[in-house]
Write a protein that holds these residues in place. Structure first.
Motif: not given
Length: 180
Positions: A127-128, A131-136
């Motif tokens: 995620p970091y 830079k994507i969401s945890l759901s992705d």
């Protein structure tokens, strides 16, 4: 590293592992950023003959060289090193030249540790980093788990086939065996 043969083997296997790292292909075309390369096999092989420490040295040199000469991606290389460590250390520690049953158990534990550990590490890092969401990330997780399970299964099978054949060539002198 008191033994010149061991130092030479580390250098040769690290260099071979680095070169073999260029042989890469995706296991799942849908997630082609996850690429298999057979370089960890060489680190596992020297781990079986010498110790997990020697395998980790080969793994570290290979990853540093790959970072410098090809990728420049410190996060990707760190993840590669983590995956290799999670696989090699338990596999080699359980095996420790104690027979086929312990070898197979080592492979099972190593595959499980690497697959589970990398799933958790990807949940934390991706995620970091991307830079994507945890759901992705959770949508990618089945692919990541499958990839690591297949990668380390392949590495295990190849190592099981070749390590007995090359063990005699690599074998250290008995008085310096497993001194790490």
């Amino acid at each position: 590293m008191k033994n010149a043969k061991k130092v030479a083997i580390i250098g040769v296997f690290a260099a071979l592992s680095f070169v073999v790292m260029y042989i890469e292909f995706p296991i799942f075309p849908a997630v082609n950023f996850l690429k298999y390369d057979p370089s960890d096999i060489l680190a596992l092989l020297v781990s079986f003959v010498y110790s997990p420490t020697v395998g980790l040295i080969v793994l570290a040199i290979k990853d540093i060289l790959f970072f410098i000469f090809k990728s420049g991606d410190i996060v990707g290389i760190a993840m590669n090193f983590a995956a290799g460590t999670l696989f090699i250390v338990p596999t080699a520690m359980i095996y420790a030249n104690k027979g086929r049953v312990r070898e197979i158990l080592g492979y099972i534990v190593g595959i499980t540790a690497a697959t589970g550990g990398m799933a958790l590490l990807n949940i934390v890092v991706v995620p970091y980093y991307w830079k994507i969401s945890l759901s992705d990330v959770f949508k990618l997780l089945p692919w990541i788990i499958g990839f690591n399970a297949i990668k380390f299964f392949i590495d295990s099978v190849v190592n099981a086939i070749i390590h007995k054949k090359v063990k005699g060539i690599l074998e250290p002198d008995e008085n310096i065996r497993r001194e790490e």
